[in-house]
Design an enzyme around this catalytic site. Structure first.
Site, PDB file in Angstrom:
ATOM      1  N   LYS A 193      32.097  46.408  49.184  1.00 31.57           N
ATOM      2  CA  LYS A 193      32.591  45.298  50.006  1.00 31.57           C
ATOM      3  C   LYS A 193      33.747  45.734  50.903  1.00 31.57           C
ATOM      4  O   LYS A 193      33.771  45.419  52.081  1.00 31.57           O
ATOM      5  CB  LYS A 193      33.072  44.131  49.129  1.00 31.57           C
ATOM      6  CG  LYS A 193      32.001  43.486  48.287  1.00 31.57           C
ATOM      7  CD  LYS A 193      32.510  42.208  47.606  1.00 31.57           C
ATOM      8  CE  LYS A 193      33.665  42.433  46.668  1.00 31.57           C
ATOM      9  NZ  LYS A 193      33.366  43.259  45.503  1.00 31.57           N
ATOM     10  N   ARG A 252      36.180  56.579  42.339  1.00 30.70           N
ATOM     11  CA  ARG A 252      36.794  56.087  43.585  1.00 30.70           C
ATOM     12  C   ARG A 252      38.269  56.486  43.675  1.00 30.70           C
ATOM     13  O   ARG A 252      39.007  56.414  42.699  1.00 30.70           O
ATOM     14  CB  ARG A 252      36.682  54.554  43.629  1.00 30.70           C
ATOM     15  CG  ARG A 252      37.328  53.934  44.847  1.00 30.70           C
ATOM     16  CD  ARG A 252      36.862  52.525  45.077  1.00 30.70           C
ATOM     17  NE  ARG A 252      37.420  51.553  44.146  1.00 30.70           N
ATOM     18  CZ  ARG A 252      37.186  50.241  44.214  1.00 30.70           C
ATOM     19  NH1 ARG A 252      36.391  49.761  45.161  1.00 30.70           N
ATOM     20  NH2 ARG A 252      37.712  49.421  43.336  1.00 30.70           N
ATOM     21  N   ARG A 279      43.014  53.631  41.450  1.00 33.36           N
ATOM     22  CA  ARG A 279      43.506  52.319  41.034  1.00 33.36           C
ATOM     23  C   ARG A 279      43.500  52.248  39.512  1.00 33.36           C
ATOM     24  O   ARG A 279      42.569  52.724  38.870  1.00 33.36           O
ATOM     25  CB  ARG A 279      42.582  51.226  41.585  1.00 33.36           C
ATOM     26  CG  ARG A 279      42.945  50.773  42.971  1.00 33.36           C
ATOM     27  CD  ARG A 279      41.927  49.857  43.574  1.00 33.36           C
ATOM     28  NE  ARG A 279      41.477  48.752  42.726  1.00 33.36           N
ATOM     29  CZ  ARG A 279      40.698  47.760  43.158  1.00 33.36           C
ATOM     30  NH1 ARG A 279      40.289  47.734  44.418  1.00 33.36           N
ATOM     31  NH2 ARG A 279      40.317  46.798  42.346  1.00 33.36           N
TER      32      ARG A 279
END
Ligand code: AMP
Length: 207
Positions: free
Chosen positions: A13, A127, A154
């Site tokens: 997204k 990621r 993250r």
């Protein structure tokens, strides 16, 4: 053009939102980005949100709905917007619809980016993001290919949290696909293809 982007965490997204924002010159509203900025700044909102985010849980509806309502008052959204990561519950979707009605605006499309769970787990755990420009890359990027900045992972992309985020998605957010199908706004996109192919598909469907 006012767009809602749906899809599991890691479906792409954020990547597609950045491209759509550049293509259509519309405002990017990412509730995840707003919440992470509040966490970094140590504001009361950030302190409240952090405990949920660290566990991969959803931040309470009342908090997130308030944030989006405020953001939609900002002038840059007049030219159109893309909501990335909101709504995530039916309560949020209903609140969004009534806020937009109050503002005399409409959603033009709800784009659902579909990717299999196993692919998502691999994508999320590998990621990495650029601290300087927000570029979304992978562990293969030693430095940001866009600006040379430092890449980081993250906290909620660690494997245990990723599993919880996917469960939360299945339980709370996946039902929104039917919600938007019911109002004839839904466009389903196969997100398990190269970024540019997915983007061309989205643009074709929006045209
Ligand atoms: P994201 O960057 O969209 O993956 O969001 C990261 C985290 O922020 C989520 O796992 C939630 O804890 C929180 N969050 C972001 N958007 C929402 C939302 N619409 N509703 C509730 N929590 C959210």
């Amino acid at each position: 053009m006012n767009i809602v982007l749906l899809g599991a965490p890691g479906a792409g997204k954020g990547t597609q939102a950045a491209k759509l924002v550049a293509e259509y010159d519309i405002a990017h509203i990412s509730t995840g980005d707003i919440l992470r900025a509040a966490v970094s700044a140590g504001t009361p909102l950030g302190l409240e949100a952090k405990s949920y985010m660290d566990k991969g849980e959803l931040v309470p509806d009342s908090v997130v709905i308030g944030l989006v309502k405020e953001r939609l008052q900002e002038e840059d959204t007049d030219k159109g917007f893309i909501l990335d990561g909101f709504p995530r519950t039916t309560t949020q979707a209903v609140a969004l619809a009534s806020e937009l009605t109050a503002l005399g605006r409409d959603i033009d499309a709800a784009i659902a980016v579909n990717v299999d769970a196993e692919v998502i787990v691999k994508r999320l755990t590998s990621r990495r993001l650029c601290r300087a420009c927000g570029y979304i890359g992978s562990e293969a990027d030693a430095a940001c290919p866009q600006c040379g900045g430092e890449m980081y992972q993250r906290d909620d992309d660690k494997p245990e949290t990723v599993r919880n985020r996917l469960n939360v998605y299945e339980q709370s957010t996946a039902p929104l696909i039917d919600y938007y199908r019911g109002s004839d706004l839904l466009m389903e996109i196969d997100g398990d293809r190269p970024v540019e192919v997915v983007f061309a598909d989205i643009k074709g469907k929006l045209a």
